[in-house]
Design an enzyme around this catalytic site. Structure first.
Site, PDB file in Angstrom:
ATOM      1  N   GLU A 117       0.908  -1.195  -0.164  1.00 46.57           N
ATOM      2  CA  GLU A 117      -0.201   0.080   0.166  1.00 46.57           C
ATOM      3  C   GLU A 117       0.982   1.211  -0.090  1.00 46.57           C
ATOM      4  O   GLU A 117       2.078   1.150   0.385  1.00 46.57           O
ATOM      5  CB  GLU A 117      -1.011  -0.031   1.285  1.00 46.57           C
ATOM      6  CG  GLU A 117       0.022   0.063   2.330  1.00 46.57           C
ATOM      7  CD  GLU A 117      -0.837  -0.358   3.816  1.00 46.57           C
ATOM      8  OE1 GLU A 117      -1.366  -1.263   3.765  1.00 46.57           O
ATOM      9  OE2 GLU A 117      -0.867   0.299   4.927  1.00 46.57           O
ATOM     10  N   LYS A 119       2.799   4.629   1.203  1.00 51.73           N
ATOM     11  CA  LYS A 119       3.248   4.993   2.516  1.00 51.73           C
ATOM     12  C   LYS A 119       2.870   6.735   2.258  1.00 51.73           C
ATOM     13  O   LYS A 119       3.449   7.320   1.310  1.00 51.73           O
ATOM     14  CB  LYS A 119       4.988   4.909   2.649  1.00 51.73           C
ATOM     15  CG  LYS A 119       5.248   5.516   3.590  1.00 51.73           C
ATOM     16  CD  LYS A 119       6.780   5.305   3.805  1.00 51.73           C
ATOM     17  CE  LYS A 119       7.522   5.709   5.383  1.00 51.73           C
ATOM     18  NZ  LYS A 119       7.260   6.923   5.559  1.00 51.73           N
ATOM     19  N   ASP A 121       2.931  10.408   3.280  1.00 54.60           N
ATOM     20  CA  ASP A 121       3.822  11.470   3.691  1.00 54.60           C
ATOM     21  C   ASP A 121       2.979  12.467   4.540  1.00 54.60           C
ATOM     22  O   ASP A 121       2.425  13.390   4.086  1.00 54.60           O
ATOM     23  CB  ASP A 121       4.348  12.305   2.594  1.00 54.60           C
ATOM     24  CG  ASP A 121       5.637  12.904   3.244  1.00 54.60           C
ATOM     25  OD1 ASP A 121       6.053  12.742   4.584  1.00 54.60           O
ATOM     26  OD2 ASP A 121       6.210  13.635   2.518  1.00 54.60           O
ATOM     27  N   TYR A 229      -4.593   2.808   8.637  1.00 54.86           N
ATOM     28  CA  TYR A 229      -4.139   1.330   8.027  1.00 54.86           C
ATOM     29  C   TYR A 229      -3.237   0.547   9.059  1.00 54.86           C
ATOM     30  O   TYR A 229      -3.039  -0.620   8.740  1.00 54.86           O
ATOM     31  CB  TYR A 229      -2.838   2.121   7.152  1.00 54.86           C
ATOM     32  CG  TYR A 229      -1.828   2.916   8.027  1.00 54.86           C
ATOM     33  CD1 TYR A 229      -1.003   2.374   8.898  1.00 54.86           C
ATOM     34  CD2 TYR A 229      -1.839   4.125   7.271  1.00 54.86           C
ATOM     35  CE1 TYR A 229      -0.364   3.425   9.553  1.00 54.86           C
ATOM     36  CE2 TYR A 229      -1.008   5.170   8.003  1.00 54.86           C
ATOM     37  CZ  TYR A 229      -0.256   4.700   9.093  1.00 54.86           C
ATOM     38  OH  TYR A 229       0.533   5.479   9.741  1.00 54.86           O
ATOM     39  N   LYS A 331      11.131   3.140  -0.637  1.00 58.27           N
ATOM     40  CA  LYS A 331      11.020   4.454  -0.878  1.00 58.27           C
ATOM     41  C   LYS A 331      11.473   4.927  -2.175  1.00 58.27           C
ATOM     42  O   LYS A 331      12.316   4.217  -2.740  1.00 58.27           O
ATOM     43  CB  LYS A 331      11.480   5.440   0.207  1.00 58.27           C
ATOM     44  CG  LYS A 331      10.924   5.341   1.469  1.00 58.27           C
ATOM     45  CD  LYS A 331      11.592   6.186   2.652  1.00 58.27           C
ATOM     46  CE  LYS A 331      10.934   7.581   2.775  1.00 58.27           C
ATOM     47  NZ  LYS A 331      11.527   8.423   3.877  1.00 58.27           N
ATOM     48  N   CYS A 425      11.860  48.244  -3.897  1.00 62.49           N
ATOM     49  CA  CYS A 425      11.013  47.350  -4.540  1.00 62.49           C
ATOM     50  C   CYS A 425      11.078  47.394  -6.006  1.00 62.49           C
ATOM     51  O   CYS A 425      11.320  48.311  -6.591  1.00 62.49           O
ATOM     52  CB  CYS A 425       9.314  47.844  -4.455  1.00 62.49           C
ATOM     53  SG  CYS A 425       8.119  47.248  -5.484  1.00 62.49           S
ATOM     54  N   CYS A 428       8.261  49.646  -7.929  1.00 62.99           N
ATOM     55  CA  CYS A 428       7.919  51.108  -7.824  1.00 62.99           C
ATOM     56  C   CYS A 428       9.213  51.795  -7.198  1.00 62.99           C
ATOM     57  O   CYS A 428       9.305  52.963  -6.788  1.00 62.99           O
ATOM     58  CB  CYS A 428       6.753  51.463  -6.995  1.00 62.99           C
ATOM     59  SG  CYS A 428       6.976  50.894  -5.202  1.00 62.99           S
ATOM     60  N   CYS A 443       7.485  46.107   0.334  1.00 59.86           N
ATOM     61  CA  CYS A 443       7.500  47.267  -0.227  1.00 59.86           C
ATOM     62  C   CYS A 443       6.201  48.136   0.580  1.00 59.86           C
ATOM     63  O   CYS A 443       5.154  47.654   0.732  1.00 59.86           O
ATOM     64  CB  CYS A 443       6.631  47.131  -1.679  1.00 59.86           C
ATOM     65  SG  CYS A 443       6.441  48.774  -2.307  1.00 59.86           S
ATOM     66  N   CYS A 448       2.080  51.218  -4.699  1.00 62.46           N
ATOM     67  CA  CYS A 448       2.960  50.464  -5.840  1.00 62.46           C
ATOM     68  C   CYS A 448       1.868  49.892  -6.773  1.00 62.46           C
ATOM     69  O   CYS A 448       0.993  49.233  -6.354  1.00 62.46           O
ATOM     70  CB  CYS A 448       3.592  49.531  -4.895  1.00 62.46           C
ATOM     71  SG  CYS A 448       4.450  48.409  -5.955  1.00 62.46           S
TER      72      CYS A 448
END
Ligand code: IVH
Length: 681
Positions: A117, A119, A121, A229, A331, A425, A428, A443, A448
């Site tokens: 089945e 795994k 995460d 599970y 894995k 920024c 602007c 900013c 802006c």
């Protein structure tokens, strides 16, 4: 390697692995990709096995003999009736075949049945059901004892509070994994972005961080999911194999892992793993591998199999169960590819947050072409020392957002210079600012153009006013033609304004204007959300709408009104007050009212429990938790996951836990079901 060198390396590796365990399990902020972590840990385990004396000389305390510890402050600790172990893992087909060979030798037969089945995460939890009712949810903790996260787990909508069918065991611990879907992860990160907060690195961290929130209301606003599970303690015993247990979970109405395969012999195991590798990208959860389990419980319990519980030198059996010898995780190596950083660009968010992005040479990764990867913030760039022109490793594994994992230093040009994060920024050119203790540069210019564009987009977006036909492209076009400059301008648009934008677009123009006009009476919370107050997402916008019932009242908010709202702390209250006090924001709201915005206040809740907040705990004699919650809400009340001074009543049943204690400590009235029914009447 000499024993002395081994000793030194073992010491280093133990400190490294312990540090990453802390980052991953407790803080949910890993710095290493799983693959690299697994490699470190495998190196440590290998050396400890090869040089037992050197390992012993360093000390007997080693992370290879521990299960990573996730326990954090603020939760009641609960002992598991049966230990929660981890799994041995491998990235190597040969090692997987050796796993089977060992079991075949121990059991004296090659014809073994296994389950295969995904795994998942996510975050491991153990659920306790007593006579079919969910009574407790506990994290893995250190394997023996974890954190009680029952209130948070109860917010998971796909998890029934009671099992279907009969007979049901007196008490059963069922293990599973809590996760967030990729779409939900994106949605929350979008909200984080919208409220100017940093994004979460991946769905697993976000799920782990969410599960450990002390405020269950926030947890409920994020759609956590669960699959189950594994069997822990159970009395009386129910079934005799993994596959029968899986079928039982389905019959009880619980969500399970899928695809789930029962196979015979190692060739079929390998074929099932290959199949999973093909399917995994279409699954709702991130999977980094396959879990292979010996199917028959009787075989699992065979004296030559059982559990690994090794001490540092690999020879002594410690009292603690670490990982089953009857299971193994295979894995999948992460999808990684080499690319080059063509440029580092800066994205300006609605709140002005400046987010650096690596512009990459396009590279095919996990089935998609990756051209960009976020670099999060200035500190992240400095930590990895990512420079323009660098060759980098890009990964797309459990982490769904492509990430730059490392710079290939050996390929770095001698002429390269560290990246200097801009002090202004990029749009602007206003000098960037950074709040005390913040990692994000912003900013500060309210005019802006990029911030304006993003604010307009946010106002019209789905979670805000939800104006059909006013998406990113249309906002950009209207700005470019000078037809809008601010949010109120949206309501000043006319059909004539729009006609030149599209050839024979009269119907379209009329529809868009009608659509905009109809949104003048949008729900108040949508308007509040659309205005983008700092710290205020959709859930808080709903609270503000319920409390203030009009924009005018919101603009006159006082600190004490805000602090009375369940879930509002000083930080949120201060952010709202700061926004309300800003002259530009006051002018904006006045203008919106002047162009005819008349937001709809939420339905006044006049029921017998109007304005009352309840917390539920324990098992009630005749009502399930959902039934009780529905009754409270129908009567105008609210249900919260955690007890605070703002809680009006704690409705407690049998085996009420820590919430009852907290209610008593805070002097919150505790009532039983009979009293609750009187209140309703
Ligand atoms: S079986 C005693 N099955 O992976 C057997 N675990 O790295 C251990 N995990 O602690 C659990 N998906 O949290 C099992 N289908 C699956 C799983 C799974 C994810 C987690 C689990 C475990 C960790 C070990």
């Amino acid at each position: 390697m000499s024993p002395a060198e081994a000793q030194k390396r073992i010491g280093e590796l133990r400190r490294e692995v312990a540090r990453h365990d802390e980052l991953y399990y407790r803080q949910a902020k890993p710095e290493l990709a799983d693959f690299d972590y697994d490699r470190l840990k495998a190196e440590l385990a290998g050396l400890e096995k090869l040089f037992p004396e050197a390992a012993h000389a360093v000390g007997d305390d080693t992370p290879t003999a521990r299960v990573g510890d996730d326990r954090t402050e603020g939760f009641v600790r609960v002992k598991h009736r049966q230990a929660m172990t981890t799994l041995d893992n491998t990235y190597d087909e040969t090692e997987l075949r050796e796993f089977h060979a060992r079991l075949a030798r121990a059991l004296g037969t090659d014809a073994l049945a296994y389950t295969v089945e995904p795994k998942i995460d996510g975050v491991a939890v153990s659920l306790t059901f007593e006579h079919g009712r969910l009574t407790r949810a506990v994290t893995r903790g250190d394997g023996e004892e974890g954190d009680d996260v029952t209130a948070n787990v109860r917010t998971i909508s796909g998890l029934p509070a009671a099992l279907k069918g009969k007979p049901l065991p007196e008490l059963i611990e069922i293990r599973g994994e809590i996760f967030l879907r990729e779409e939900e992860f994106r949605r929350i990160n979008q909200l984080q972005d919208e409220s100017g907060e940093p994004a979460y690195a991946n769905p697993r961290n976000l799920a782990a961080g969410t599960l450990k929130q002390l405020d269950s209301r926030l947890v409920a606003s994020r759609r956590l999911e669960i699959v189950l599970y594994g069997l822990g303690f159970c009395t009386p015993a129910v079934v005799g194999s993994q596959s029968a247990f899986h079928d039982l979970l389905v019959a009880w109405g619980l969500p399970v892992v899928s695809p789930f395969r029962l196979v015979h012999g190692i060739e079929e195991v390998w074929a099932a793993i290959q199949e999973l590798d093909r399917l995994r990208r279409g699954l709702p959860y991130a999977t980094d591998g396959a879990v292979v389990k010996l199917n028959a419980f009787e075989q699992q319990r065979h004296p030559k199999i059982g559990y690994r519980g090794m001490a540092a030198d690999g020879s002594v059996e410690a009292a603690r169960k670490l990982s089953p010898r009857w299971a193994c995780a295979y894995k999948f190596a992460p999808d990684r590819a080499e690319s080059r950083v063509r440029d580092i660009t800066i994205q300006v968010g609605r709140t002005g947050a400046l987010t650096p992005v690596a512009e990459l040479e396009p590279v095919l990764l996990a089935g998609t072409t990756v051209k960009r990867a976020t670099l999060h913030n200035a500190e992240e760039i400095a930590r990895k020392d990512v420079r323009i022109g660098d060759a980098v490793l890009v990964e797309k594994a459990g982490e769904i957002i492509p990430a730059v994992v490392a710079v290939l230093l050996e390929k770095r040009a001698a002429t390269s210079r560290p990246y200097a994060f801009p002090r202004e920024c990029p749009v602007c050119h206003t000098a960037a600012v950074r709040g005390a203790g913040e990692v994000v540069w912003r900013c500060p210019n309210p005019r802006c153009p990029e911030k304006v564009r993003r604010r307009l987009e946010h106002f019209a977006a789905k979670g805000s006013l939800d104006i059909d036909g006013l998406g990113e492209e249309m906002v950009a076009l209207l700005l470019e033609r000078g037809l809008i400059q601010s949010i109120p301008d949206i309501f000043r648009l006319t059909v004539e304004d729009l006609l030149p934008l599209k050839k024979s677009g009269e119907v379209w123009a009329r529809n868009l204007i009608a659509g905009i006009s109809a949104r003048r009476t949008a729900d108040l919370w949508r308007v509040i959300n659309g205005l983008g107050l700092p710290q205020v997402g959709a859930a808080a916008a709903k609270d503000l709408a319920r409390t203030f019932r009009s924009l005018e009242a919101l603009m006159a908010a006082r600190e004490e009104d805000l602090l009375r709202i369940e879930g509002f702390g000083e930080k949120t209250a201060a952010a709202v007050l700061g926004w309300v006090a800003e002259p530009a924001n006051r002018a904006l709201v006045d203008e919106l009212l002047a162009v005819g915005l008349k937001p709809t206040a939420p339905q006044a809740t006049g029921g017998p429990l109007a304005g009352k907040t309840f917390v539920l705990t324990g098992t009630l004699p005749s009502l399930t938790r959902e039934e009780a919650a529905a009754k409270i809400e129908a009567a105008g009340g609210k249900v919260s996951g955690s007890v605070s001074r703002k809680t009006h009543y704690v409705l407690a049943g049998e085996e009420a836990g820590s919430k009852l204690e907290k209610a008593r400590a805070l002097g919150v009235p505790v009532i039983d079901e009979a009293e609750f029914r009187r209140l309703l009447a």
